[in-house]
Write a protein that holds these residues in place. Structure first.
Motif, PDB file in Angstrom:
ATOM      1  N   ARG A   1       0.755   4.105  -4.426  1.00 16.99           N
ATOM      2  CA  ARG A   1       1.368   4.943  -3.955  1.00 16.99           C
ATOM      3  C   ARG A   1       1.758   6.271  -4.700  1.00 16.99           C
ATOM      4  O   ARG A   1       1.583   6.106  -5.929  1.00 16.99           O
ATOM      5  CB  ARG A   1       2.725   4.515  -3.237  1.00 16.99           C
ATOM      6  N   SER A   2       2.045   7.343  -4.296  1.00 18.35           N
ATOM      7  CA  SER A   2       2.449   8.465  -5.094  1.00 18.35           C
ATOM      8  C   SER A   2       4.014   8.434  -5.315  1.00 18.35           C
ATOM      9  O   SER A   2       4.961   8.516  -4.461  1.00 18.35           O
ATOM     10  CB  SER A   2       2.284   9.716  -3.959  1.00 18.35           C
TER      11      SER A   2
ATOM     12  N   ARG B   1       9.927   9.596  -4.966  1.00 16.00           N
ATOM     13  CA  ARG B   1      11.072  10.358  -5.395  1.00 16.00           C
ATOM     14  C   ARG B   1      11.637  11.421  -4.382  1.00 16.00           C
ATOM     15  O   ARG B   1      12.944  11.616  -3.969  1.00 16.00           O
ATOM     16  CB  ARG B   1      10.662  10.776  -6.716  1.00 16.00           C
ATOM     17  N   ARG B   2      10.788  12.288  -3.970  1.00 13.53           N
ATOM     18  CA  ARG B   2      11.070  13.060  -2.915  1.00 13.53           C
ATOM     19  C   ARG B   2      11.857  12.639  -1.672  1.00 13.53           C
ATOM     20  O   ARG B   2      12.798  13.141  -1.359  1.00 13.53           O
ATOM     21  CB  ARG B   2       9.794  14.020  -2.771  1.00 13.53           C
TER      22      ARG B   2
ATOM     23  N   VAL C   1       9.721   5.517   4.492  1.00 14.76           N
ATOM     24  CA  VAL C   1       8.876   4.500   4.551  1.00 14.76           C
ATOM     25  C   VAL C   1       7.054   4.715   4.600  1.00 14.76           C
ATOM     26  O   VAL C   1       6.669   3.680   4.112  1.00 14.76           O
ATOM     27  CB  VAL C   1       9.494   3.536   5.656  1.00 14.76           C
ATOM     28  N   ARG C   2       7.122   5.991   4.972  1.00 13.42           N
ATOM     29  CA  ARG C   2       5.625   6.262   5.142  1.00 13.42           C
ATOM     30  C   ARG C   2       4.945   6.534   3.653  1.00 13.42           C
ATOM     31  O   ARG C   2       3.687   6.520   3.535  1.00 13.42           O
ATOM     32  CB  ARG C   2       5.270   7.368   6.040  1.00 13.42           C
ATOM     33  N   ALA C   3       5.994   6.886   2.963  1.00 17.54           N
ATOM     34  CA  ALA C   3       5.748   6.945   1.536  1.00 17.54           C
ATOM     35  C   ALA C   3       5.450   5.722   0.853  1.00 17.54           C
ATOM     36  O   ALA C   3       5.239   5.559  -0.441  1.00 17.54           O
ATOM     37  CB  ALA C   3       6.424   7.844   0.880  1.00 17.54           C
ATOM     38  N   ARG C   4       5.667   4.599   1.582  1.00 22.37           N
ATOM     39  CA  ARG C   4       5.488   3.084   0.852  1.00 22.37           C
ATOM     40  C   ARG C   4       6.643   2.664   0.226  1.00 22.37           C
ATOM     41  O   ARG C   4       6.337   2.080  -0.712  1.00 22.37           O
ATOM     42  CB  ARG C   4       4.202   2.890   0.520  1.00 22.37           C
TER      43      ARG C   4
END
Lengths: 136, 549
Positions: free
Chosen positions: B494-495, B500-501, B524-527
């Motif tokens: 993941r990014s 963080r953002r 949650v979409r950013a895992r």
């Protein structure tokens, strides 16, 4: 028992298991029977349990586990008690322990396992008969 | 009402009964409520059919919330399941659907329930043990893979991290092309009972309730067929409460959620129809039936007359029941099948909407497939062979059951008054009121059992000297390392900038007292993991320490 200070017993819930009905009932029964019971509350780590046992100069430690983690947590506590020079403290386990795990826990030095349905009187009698291993 | 002639006959009966030698065991319910040897119209003074019972599907719903009850549609047979990894639980779900189960119910493991990741040191030994391990949206995707969640209703038992897990569910459903407005299911999201009994606690009481209300509010607007809370007495009872305490504390929790939703500016009829309940089905058949009937009547009265709800759906108390785990014994475990059968009879005679029957081996371990199948078959026999579904509220009008139903309502009102006198729900929690009441009841019950005033088959009576152990399910220890490995892979892919953002956005929303759901769906979409999101929320809300429990 005359003129002797009451036995000091730490009762502990270890890990994330929140099933505290049994440990609270036992705490109350042992207090009513004249024992000095220390119950530090939920979510204790093995480290914090061993620290409490040392700080409270306990004779017995009762560990309550209903989450199936006994084979991970109990041997670890036993090792840490030894390392802390608390080998004389008797250890009891209460809760749900499958038959197959009982000999394994006894082998690591647990004195007795009290499963579901144990009458309170049986625990009290056991402790009275055993007395203190610290101050004997 | 009794006539003069009746009086004479009654006195005759009274004389007869006084000759009976007293029983060594007091005639009390499993909760310790004294029971008369006989109930007659005398026990129901001033009884009015229309106001106290009414017709099923009509206020005050004592007889049931639907006009035809099970003649129209049977209750939903919903077995709670979950263990190991999401892949393993997905297999069990598909097994249950194949056996004819009509709804799914998800058990999460303790780390997930406590808002911890699988790789947290506190999770050691617990990963996948008592339920399924879910760390990220990836696990949620796997959990419901190849299951038609547009058609089946899905229940998720999760509380402190309910907002996060619901965000996983909703984001995944959307990714799979299901529209939120069509989703049906329930998320437990009842943090109050965690403070009374169940102990899966992360934040202090006030922000815990705030998050529960965030979820109710969000679902009210965007997931209208979803039950965003299941106000639960089950765990209160399991912790040792009486039936009356279970009833009273659960309804009081429900009232508190309503008050908080109203304080947000929601209108009672917009959310009350989707409040659902979850009760225990314990051993004492008639006490349980009275409890469910009383629950419906008290709820309907409060919603209509106190909260001023106008939509009839707001008045109806819908509930799921589960047979009492705490009544199961490890001695002679097959006998548990019989306990469960009677308990499920109580739930059905009490008009439940859905039911979980426990498996006979659940004191020993998670249930085996054999045991789960028998538990489900118990419900199928009840539904199709016993005839209980033929008529609505078959015990209605029984002097005994009506009298107990009244008594239950009175007990509930006594507790509502006591809570109010302590300063309301949160003040009563703060003073340890609920915990103390429950612990007293649990202790009194154990005393009764030890004194053999209450007999338990196989435990303090009818013991067997040599018992053959049951075959039980064992969970492979590799689950923990497998889960930690897959979590590590997610974290590597993941990014971190996105993580963080989006977590910062969660903190900002929480600090501004905004509903956190939109920012949770984004994070949650950013895992991000359950643990990371809970941590971010705790940066604002603080943590609850174990001193209170």
């Amino acid at each position: 028992m005359d003129n002797q200070p009451p036995l000091r017993i730490v009762l502990a819930k270890v890990g994330l298991d929140g099933h505290d009905r049994g440990v609270k009932v036992v705490t109350r029964a042992l207090r009513d029977a004249g024992f000095h019971v220390i119950y530090p509350g939920l979510w204790q780590s093995p480290e914090s349990v061993v620290r409490t046992v040392a700080d409270e100069d306990a004779d017995w430690l009762g560990i309550s586990l209903l989450s199936g983690t006994h084979m991970t947590l109990v041997p670890r506590i036993m090792q840490m008690l030894q390392a802390a020079g608390l080998r004389h403290v008797g250890v009891l386990v209460g809760g749900i322990i499958p038959e197959a795990d009982v000999p394994k826990l006894l082998a690591v030095g647990v004195a007795r396992i009290f499963g579901p349905g144990t009458p309170l009187g049986e625990i009290i009698e056991f402790l009275r008969a055993q007395g203190s291993r610290t101050h004997a | 009402m009794a006539t003069a002639m009746d009086r004479k006959l009654w006195a005759q009966w009274q004389q007869e009964i006084e000759k009976t030698p007293p029983s060594p065991r007091p005639a009390t319910t499993v909760s310790g409520m004294p029971i008369e040897p006989l109930y007659t119209p005398d026990n129901l003074e001033g009884f009015e059919y229309e106001t106290e019972l009414g017709y099923p599907g009509q206020f005050p719903y004592t007889r049931g919330i639907h006009a035809s009850m099970y003649r129209g549609r049977l209750w939903t047979m919903r077995q709670f399941a979950g263990f190991g990894t999401a892949r393993q639980t997905n297999e069990r779900f598909r097994f249950l659907v194949e056996k004819g189960q009509t709804g799914l119910s998800t058990a999460f493991d303790l780390p997930t329930l406590m808002g911890l990741d699988s790789d947290d040191p506190r999770s050691l030994g617990e990963v996948g043990r008592l339920g399924v391990a879910v760390d990220t949206i990836d696990d949620m995707r796997q959990l419901f893979s190849e299951i038609d969640i547009g058609k089946l209703s899905v229940s998720m038992t999760i509380n402190a991290p309910a907002v996060v897990v619901m965000a996983f569910y909703l984001a995944n459903a959307q990714d799979r092309g299901f529209e939120w407005r069509h989703l049906r299911g329930t998320i437990q999201n009842d943090t109050l009972k965690e403070f009374h009994a169940q102990n899966e606690i992360y934040f202090p009481p006030e922000p815990s309730v705030r998050l529960a209300i965030d979820l109710i509010e969000f679902c009210t607007h965007h997931v209208p067929q979803w039950n965003p809370v299941s106000v639960s007495g089950y765990h209160i009872r399991e912790a040792g409460s009486t039936a009356a305490q279970e009833l009273a504390f659960t309804l009081a929790d429900g009232f508190h959620y309503i008050d908080q939703c109203l304080a947000r500016g929601l209108k009672v009829d917009d959310f009350a129809p989707r409040l659902s309940f979850f009760f225990n089905a314990h051993n004492d058949l008639f006490e349980e039936v009275a409890k469910y009937r009383a629950a419906r009547a008290v709820w309907a009265d409060r919603l209509r007359n106190h909260y001023g709800a106008r939509n009839e759906a707001s008045w109806k108390l819908r509930f799921h029941a589960q047979t009492a785990g705490c009544s199961l014994q490890d001695k002679q475990p097959e006998v548990n099948l019989i306990r469960v059968a009677y308990q499920s009879l109580a739930a059905v005679l009490g008009g439940c909407q859905s039911l979980h029957t426990n498996s006979m081996d659940e004191t020993l371990a998670l249930p085996s497939e054999h045991a789960v199948t028998l538990a489900l078959r118990t419900q199928q026999v009840l539904a199709h062979e016993t005839g209980v579904a033929n008529t609505v509220d078959p015990l209605g009008g029984s002097y005994f059951v009506e009298s107990l139903t009244r008594q239950m309502q009175q007990e509930a009102h006594r507790y509502f008054d006591a809570i109010e006198q302590l300063g309301g729900m949160l003040a009563a929690i703060d003073r340890g009121f609920f915990r103390r009441e429950i612990a007293e009841a649990a202790f009194a019950y154990q005393r009764e059992v030890d004194a053999k005033h209450k007999l338990i088959v196989g435990v303090n009576a009818y013991q067997e000297p040599d018992e053959k152990p049951l075959e039980i399910l064992t969970i492979d220890h590799a689950v923990e390392s497998e889960q930690i490995e897959s979590l590590k892979r997610v974290k590597n892919q993941r990014s971190n900038d996105e993580v963080r953002r989006t977590l910062d956005a969660v903190r900002r929303a929480a600090a501004a007292h905004e509903n956190v759901m939109p920012t949770l769906l984004e994070t949650v979409r950013a895992r991000t993991t359950v643990g990371e999101v809970m941590h971010a929320l705790a940066d604002v809300y603080g943590r609850c320490d174990s001193a209170v429990v």
